[in-house]
Design an enzyme around this catalytic site. Structure first.
Site, PDB file in Angstrom:
ATOM      1  N   LEU A  11       0.115  -4.994  -6.041  1.00 37.47           N
ATOM      2  CA  LEU A  11      -0.478  -5.776  -6.974  1.00 37.47           C
ATOM      3  C   LEU A  11       0.793  -6.594  -7.574  1.00 37.47           C
ATOM      4  CD1 LEU A  11      -2.815  -6.975  -7.865  1.00 37.47           C
ATOM      5  CD2 LEU A  11      -2.795  -5.411  -9.834  1.00 37.47           C
ATOM      6  N   GLY A  12       2.054  -6.146  -7.973  1.00 42.57           N
ATOM      7  CA  GLY A  12       2.682  -6.678  -8.428  1.00 42.57           C
ATOM      8  C   GLY A  12       2.766  -6.987 -10.012  1.00 42.57           C
ATOM      9  N   VAL A  13       2.378  -6.016 -10.306  1.00 39.07           N
ATOM     10  CA  VAL A  13       1.973  -5.908 -11.894  1.00 39.07           C
ATOM     11  C   VAL A  13       2.821  -4.638 -12.536  1.00 39.07           C
ATOM     12  CG1 VAL A  13      -0.094  -7.006 -11.955  1.00 39.07           C
ATOM     13  CG2 VAL A  13      -0.399  -4.938 -12.278  1.00 39.07           C
ATOM     14  N   HIS A  30       9.617  16.533   0.627  1.00 39.50           N
ATOM     15  CA  HIS A  30      10.575  17.380   0.232  1.00 39.50           C
ATOM     16  C   HIS A  30      11.264  17.965   0.389  1.00 39.50           C
ATOM     17  CE1 HIS A  30       8.393  19.414  -2.900  1.00 39.50           C
ATOM     18  NE2 HIS A  30       8.727  20.587  -2.110  1.00 39.50           N
ATOM     19  N   ASN A  68       6.354  27.782  -2.196  1.00 43.84           N
ATOM     20  CA  ASN A  68       4.623  27.532  -2.076  1.00 43.84           C
ATOM     21  C   ASN A  68       4.567  26.042  -1.868  1.00 43.84           C
ATOM     22  OD1 ASN A  68       4.570  29.464  -4.179  1.00 43.84           O
ATOM     23  ND2 ASN A  68       2.516  29.234  -2.150  1.00 43.84           N
ATOM     24  N   SER A  69       6.234  24.835  -1.884  1.00 41.94           N
ATOM     25  CA  SER A  69       5.657  23.359  -1.560  1.00 41.94           C
ATOM     26  C   SER A  69       5.330  23.451  -0.405  1.00 41.94           C
ATOM     27  CB  SER A  69       6.840  22.461  -1.587  1.00 41.94           C
ATOM     28  OG  SER A  69       6.754  22.469  -2.542  1.00 41.94           O
ATOM     29  N   ASP A  74       4.956  12.352  -0.793  1.00 41.35           N
ATOM     30  CA  ASP A  74       5.876  13.862  -1.032  1.00 41.35           C
ATOM     31  C   ASP A  74       4.168  14.159   0.376  1.00 41.35           C
ATOM     32  OD1 ASP A  74       7.350  15.742  -1.252  1.00 41.35           O
ATOM     33  OD2 ASP A  74       6.704  16.776  -2.992  1.00 41.35           O
TER      34      ASP A  74
END
Length: 491
Positions: free
Chosen positions: A298-300, A140, A242-243, A170
């Site tokens: 995983l698709g759950v 970001h 600080n990012s 990120d």
């Protein structure tokens, strides 16, 4: 929770998740003064017998000067510039909600004035991990930047190239054209313990190379909309700027990248979150090798198991990830997972909470099979699940942009909840509007039902029908509780 794929300022809930960025801590000393009316000899006796007040407080507290001296030069200040478009302040009438024309303009919109480009600037931090100019920071920090400048502690400045970014974690990888640069030493986040000392170096509010310290407050924290990162929580003062800066342990090793804070004001309030460096290194390796990150899916959808749920399912303790939904045709569906299953182990790793599962799945190479220990019908069962590849965000965006080219629409299919609430079985929700669609009055949130009388339920159907249509088409859209036809002139 979908096991698949931020931001300066993440979403508002009861608290605001702000993009993590630290502040210098100032110590306030005090000294005892004689009380009025005290006997003249009292202060003299105290002075002869009392030890200095600062001595006990200083005993046992660490000094981080050696770490700052040795590794501080490897922490860099990152400044970015970019362009954004802002609408003209006089783009339309600003009406009171009680005005009789308010509902008309809300429902059908008003002609927009041309948007004006505006220069934006931002600040962040980063750290050098290779002497030839490889730098790590937050995604970001450099998101949308047209120019990235890196400033070293010796005042040298370099234009940086963004090698790659991974928004789900990120993490961003930069490179500057330099040699023999100071570097940090990387450590093992798993070896850090709750209560251990840690410190951050960064540029809070532009104050370069500020140092703050605190302790590890918790580990493996899950945050809203952050599926792939088991955050390290600390009480180190982190503030805007600080990012992307490093989080050091007491041995001077970087164990995480400072990323986010919870705050009501946008400033530090004692809750800071950092991305473990082992997660960062996995992302870095894929970006350097392939230019992007490929992760498993995983698709759950999963949720935490509390005490009442554990008792309902016959578990002795409230551990595991309860599967609340399974995507048809996904890896979990093909592997035999069902709603109501509780994942106790993924491979050989125990699952304590639902937040443990997504990063484990993401780290698996798509196509590999993983044994999963689940709890079903009051007993354990082991399934072998072949992991899918998570959808490529960039590819999906490119496909969406194709659809916008002719109609000026960015759309997505209705999700199950939206179908249930609206009573619609199919349709495409409008996200962004431009070109012909904007001129015709299509609005974000409208649901496209048909084009020239032919129903649409997918982006491919809309694209195909639009390609065959002439210069004039009619879209049937649902807006609030009404369905209306909107004519589009494609020129």
């Amino acid at each position: 929770m979908q096991i698949q794929a931020k931001t300066w300022w993440p979403k508002l809930s009861a608290l605001v998740v702000a993009a993590a960025l630290g502040g210098a801590v100032g110590a306030i000393s005090s000294r005892a003064l004689p009380l009025a009316g005290a006997a003249p000899s009292a202060p003299v006796v105290a002075a002869q017998t009392a030890a200095p007040l600062s001595a006990p407080a200083a005993a046992g507290l660490p000094s981080f000067n050696d770490i700052v001296t040795r590794y501080g030069p490897a922490v860099v200040n990152i400044s970015v510039t970019g362009m954004t478009k802002t609408a003209d302040a006089q783009q339309g009438p600003r009406l009171d909600p009680n005005d009789p024309f308010y509902e008309f303009f809300r429902r059908f919109g008003v002609p927009m004035q041309p948007q004006r480009p505006q220069v934006t600037r931002g600040l962040g931090s980063g750290f050098i991990v290779a002497a030839d100019g490889l730098i790590l920071t937050n995604a970001h920090v450099v998101d949308g930047a047209s120019e990235v400048t890196v400033k070293l502690t010796d005042k040298r400045e370099f234009k940086a190239k963004v090698i790659g970014v991974d928004k789900p974690t990120d993490v961003a990888v930069l490179r500057i054209n330099a040699k023999d640069l100071p570097t940090v030493k990387l450590g093992d986040p798993a070896a850090s313990r709750v209560g251990d000392w840690v410190l951050a170096i960064g540029s809070p509010y532009g104050f370069e190379n500020s140092v703050t310290a605190g302790i590890v407050s918790a580990k493996s924290r899950s945050l809203p909309d952050e599926s792939y990162v088991p955050f390290i929580q600390t009480d180190v003062a982190i503030n805007p700027g600080n990012s992307g800066g490093p989080l050091f342990n007491a041995a001077g090793e970087v164990i995480a990248i400072n990323s986010q804070i919870y705050s009501r004001s946008g400033g530090f309030q004692g809750l800071s979150f950092s991305i473990p460096i082992d997660v960062v290194k996995q992302v870095e390796a894929q970006i350097l090798a392939h230019g992007k990150v490929v992760r498993g899916q995983l698709g759950v959808m999963v949720q935490n198991v509390d005490q009442s749920l554990a008792e309902s399912f016959g578990l002795k303790s409230p551990n595991g990830a309860l599967i609340s939904g399974v995507n048809p045709g996904g890896a979990g569906d093909k592997g035999g997972l069902k709603p109501g299953d509780i994942v106790l182990k993924f491979g050989d790793t125990p699952i304590a909470s639902s937040g443990d599962l997504p990063p484990l799945v993401a780290s698996v190479k798509p196509g590999d099979s993983v044994p999963m220990t689940i709890w079903r019908d009051g007993k354990e069962k082991v399934l072998s699940v072949k992991i899918d590849a998570a959808k490529d965000v960039k590819a999906a965006q490119a496909q969406s942009d194709e659809g916008q080219a002719k109609l000026g629409l960015s759309v997505r299919p209705l999700n199950p909840q939206e179908k249930a609430e609206s009573g619609l079985s199919a349709g495409l929700v409008v996200g962004q509007v431009s070109g012909p669609a904007a001129k015709a009055g299509i609005q974000p949130g409208d649901v496209v039902l048909a084009l020239n009388g032919k129903p649409v339920s997918s982006i491919d159907e809309l694209r195909s029908l639009a390609a065959k249509a002439g210069k004039h088409i009619a879209l049937l859209v649902q807006r609030d509780d009404a369905q209306i036809f909107v004519p589009l002139d494609l020129g």
